[in-house]
Design a protein around this motif. Structure first.
Motif, PDB file in Angstrom:
ATOM      1  N   CYS A 168      55.299  42.618   8.857  1.00 57.05           N
ATOM      2  CA  CYS A 168      56.352  41.299   8.774  1.00 57.05           C
ATOM      3  C   CYS A 168      57.583  41.835   9.169  1.00 57.05           C
ATOM      4  CB  CYS A 168      56.351  41.151   7.307  1.00 57.05           C
ATOM      5  SG  CYS A 168      54.878  40.612   6.470  1.00 57.05           S
ATOM      6  N   CYS A 182      55.842  44.520   4.399  1.00 54.57           N
ATOM      7  CA  CYS A 182      55.707  42.951   4.038  1.00 54.57           C
ATOM      8  C   CYS A 182      56.250  43.219   2.451  1.00 54.57           C
ATOM      9  CB  CYS A 182      54.251  42.521   4.162  1.00 54.57           C
ATOM     10  SG  CYS A 182      53.578  42.233   5.769  1.00 54.57           S
ATOM     11  N   ASP A 199      56.346  41.691  -1.695  1.00 52.80           N
ATOM     12  CA  ASP A 199      55.598  41.048  -2.669  1.00 52.80           C
ATOM     13  C   ASP A 199      56.104  40.346  -3.626  1.00 52.80           C
ATOM     14  OD1 ASP A 199      53.872  40.958  -4.566  1.00 52.80           O
ATOM     15  OD2 ASP A 199      53.568  42.848  -5.193  1.00 52.80           O
ATOM     16  N   ILE A 219      50.139  42.781  -4.581  1.00 54.36           N
ATOM     17  CA  ILE A 219      49.391  42.167  -3.349  1.00 54.36           C
ATOM     18  C   ILE A 219      50.342  41.541  -2.539  1.00 54.36           C
ATOM     19  CG2 ILE A 219      47.916  40.426  -2.670  1.00 54.36           C
ATOM     20  CD1 ILE A 219      46.828  40.549  -5.603  1.00 54.36           C
ATOM     21  N   ASP A 253      52.733  39.435   0.294  1.00 54.67           N
ATOM     22  CA  ASP A 253      52.665  37.910   0.459  1.00 54.67           C
ATOM     23  C   ASP A 253      51.743  37.585   1.375  1.00 54.67           C
ATOM     24  OD1 ASP A 253      54.547  38.129  -1.526  1.00 54.67           O
ATOM     25  OD2 ASP A 253      56.170  37.438  -0.499  1.00 54.67           O
ATOM     26  N   PRO A 254      51.658  38.255   2.682  1.00 57.01           N
ATOM     27  CA  PRO A 254      50.643  37.497   3.589  1.00 57.01           C
ATOM     28  C   PRO A 254      49.104  37.414   3.132  1.00 57.01           C
ATOM     29  CG  PRO A 254      52.089  39.251   4.659  1.00 57.01           C
ATOM     30  CD  PRO A 254      52.299  39.118   2.997  1.00 57.01           C
ATOM     31  N   GLN A 255      48.825  38.444   2.232  1.00 53.58           N
ATOM     32  CA  GLN A 255      47.431  38.287   1.529  1.00 53.58           C
ATOM     33  C   GLN A 255      47.456  37.496   0.417  1.00 53.58           C
ATOM     34  OE1 GLN A 255      48.530  41.696   2.893  1.00 53.58           O
ATOM     35  NE2 GLN A 255      47.827  40.584   4.897  1.00 53.58           N
ATOM     36  N   ASP A 256      48.604  37.231  -0.322  1.00 48.80           N
ATOM     37  CA  ASP A 256      48.651  36.444  -1.655  1.00 48.80           C
ATOM     38  C   ASP A 256      48.644  35.082  -1.600  1.00 48.80           C
ATOM     39  OD1 ASP A 256      49.229  35.865  -4.114  1.00 48.80           O
ATOM     40  OD2 ASP A 256      50.531  37.610  -4.489  1.00 48.80           O
ATOM     41  N   GLU A 257      47.412  34.637  -2.188  1.00 46.76           N
ATOM     42  CA  GLU A 257      47.404  33.115  -1.993  1.00 46.76           C
ATOM     43  C   GLU A 257      48.335  32.233  -3.088  1.00 46.76           C
ATOM     44  OE1 GLU A 257      43.262  31.991  -2.077  1.00 46.76           O
ATOM     45  OE2 GLU A 257      42.571  33.383  -0.521  1.00 46.76           O
ATOM     46  N   ASN A 283      42.748  37.227  -5.013  1.00 44.78           N
ATOM     47  CA  ASN A 283      43.704  37.110  -3.970  1.00 44.78           C
ATOM     48  C   ASN A 283      45.161  36.889  -4.359  1.00 44.78           C
ATOM     49  OD1 ASN A 283      41.718  37.807  -1.737  1.00 44.78           O
ATOM     50  ND2 ASN A 283      41.158  35.569  -1.738  1.00 44.78           N
TER      51      ASN A 283
END
Length: 464
Positions: free
Chosen positions: A245, A257, A259, A265, A267-271, A282
């Motif tokens: 990121c 990145c 969190d 987790i 943010d890019p992988q956190d739904e 996720n």
């Protein structure tokens, strides 16, 4: 011959200009300042030069090569100036100018003669090939023009040298050059030795970040010295090329990145990046613990199966398989077997025992009437386990040819399969195989053994 000498000088100058224009911005220039010594004695003779040997001016090639006291002419001041350019693949071009005073030709004293030399050299450095940072031997060739007491002649040069690098910019250069004169009448073939200090400089900084391109791992993008010239746009201490990121400050543990919700987790992988949740979902929460993220759960506060959108759903036999997915909804089974019961060891043994009593007409694939009742019992068992698949395997004894036995075993297995299909067992649950006489379980040398080897087997096919 004078025209040849002029042509040689022109060629050297042209080569020098050409190399100087062959820019390689990632490799430096170098300047050498030093001293030189001129030695005529060990330059060698040919048949027309015996007079030189007789009068002591010259010996054989390399004769008394290191006799500096008797033969070397040394001017006690700076007497060599050279400019070099690295031209790639280990090759260096050098333009050198030297001055000296000649007071001895070998063992013969002469009047104080002036000496001027202008030379061009192409040398190959073995430094990289040797993998050394400080030891830098080289070999080369070149040509030039030499004036002794204002008489000029062209030379062809062979060069051997070695540099000892003190650091990236400073080195001691020791060099010996054999200069063969092209003019037999007045040219003087000789050795010229030199020692000098080399100063290396230059290089290009394309992105203007103060780091030369040869050391800059991102030469076209301004960056920081701590990252070898690569940038860190978001200032999080992680260079952009390693930052997942690069425009948002983040953490090293997440490759740069952020969190936001602190749930471990990135943010890019956190739904659900603003609400703490579970890695298994996720990054989204699951309030009722049914394994369905609240955002996807129609009953987020009441546990239920995913098949029913997270709401409770009936399971009549209580085997954990919803009725709508349970192929045996009124009989408890296993999830792995789609709600149907698994075959027990006892049932598998019963099938094996039945299979041993299946008989065929001698030498044929037709079932004996007594075997039909046995196969009806097998059919009843297979219907109780609709999710199970089976191999129907035929075997023979060794009487007869191997090819006929193989064909007979395949035909008998097919006869059993066809009978079971006729009694309502789906064809996709049965696989007929014939092994002929290849897998005996008893000796074929006795009647009892051959009887045992003529058999049918029913084997469960394991689930993938």
């Amino acid at each position: 011959m004078k025209h040849l000498n002029r042509l040689l000088v022109a060629a050297i100058l042209f080569m020098g200009i050409g190399v100087a224009n062959a820019q390689d911005e990632n490799n430096p220039w170098a300047v050498e300042v030093g001293m030189n010594a001129v030695d005529v004695y060990p330059a060698g003779l040919n048949d027309s030069q015996l007079l030189y040997q007789q009068n002591g001016m010259r010996g054989d090639i390399f004769d008394e090569y290191f006799n500096a006291n008797d033969h070397w002419n040394i001017l006690p001041s700076v007497s060599k100036l050279a400019v070099s350019r690295y031209i790639g693949s280990g090759f260096v071009f050098t333009a050198a100018g030297t001055i000296n005073r000649i007071d001895k030709m070998g063992d013969v004293a002469v009047s104080d003669l002036s000496y001027y030399g202008a030379d061009g050299e192409i040398k190959y450095s073995f430094k990289k090939a040797l993998g050394s940072n400080w030891f830098d031997p080289s070999l080369g060739i070149g040509g030039g023009y030499t004036w002794i007491d204002d008489i000029g002649f062209g030379t062809g040069n062979a060069i051997a040298g070695v540099k000892f690098w003190f650091n990236e910019y400073l080195a001691l250069n020791l060099q010996s050059t054999y200069k063969h004169a092209f003019e037999d009448a007045y040219g003087v073939t000789h050795f010229q030795h030199s020692a000098g200090i080399v100063f290396q400089f230059g290089g290009k900084d394309t992105d203007g970040d103060g780091i030369y391109d040869k050391d800059d791992e991102c030469p076209e993008t301004p960056g920081l010295a701590e990252f070898n010239g690569c940038p860190d746009t978001d200032g999080d201490g992680i260079e952009d090329r390693n930052d997942a990121c690069p425009n948002t400050p983040g953490l090293a543990e997440f490759n740069g990145c952020p969190d936001t919700d602190g749930d471990g987790i990135p943010d890019p992988q956190d739904e659900c990046p603003t609400v703490a949740g579970l890695a298994a979902l996720n990054g989204c929460p699951d309030a009722d613990g049914d394994g369905i993220a609240d955002k996807d759960d129609a009953c987020p506060n009441e546990a239920g199966p995913k098949a029913n959108n997270g709401c409770p759903y009936p399971d009549r036999d209580g085997d954990g398989v919803l009725d709508k997915d349970d192929q045996c909804p009124d009989v408890a089974g296993t999830v792995a077997n789609n709600g149907c019961p698994e075959l027990s060891v006892e049932i598998i043994k019963a099938l094996s025992d039945y299979a041993k009593t299946i008989l065929f007409d001698t030498g044929k694939t037709t079932l004996k009437p007594a075997s039909l009742k046995v196969l009806d019992n097998v059919t009843d068992i297979l219907k109780e386990y609709p999710n199970s698949r089976f191999h129907i395997d035929g075997h023979t004894d060794s009487v007869g040819s191997e090819a006929n036995n193989q064909k007979l075993s395949e035909g008998r297995a097919a006869s059993v399969v066809n009978y079971l299909i006729e009694r309502g067992i789906p064809s996709n649950r049965l696989v007929a195989r014939g092994f002929g006489e290849s897998k005996p379980i008893a000796p074929n040398t006795t009647k009892e053994g051959r009887t045992t080897n003529r058999r049918t087997e029913i084997n469960l096919i394991p689930r993938n």
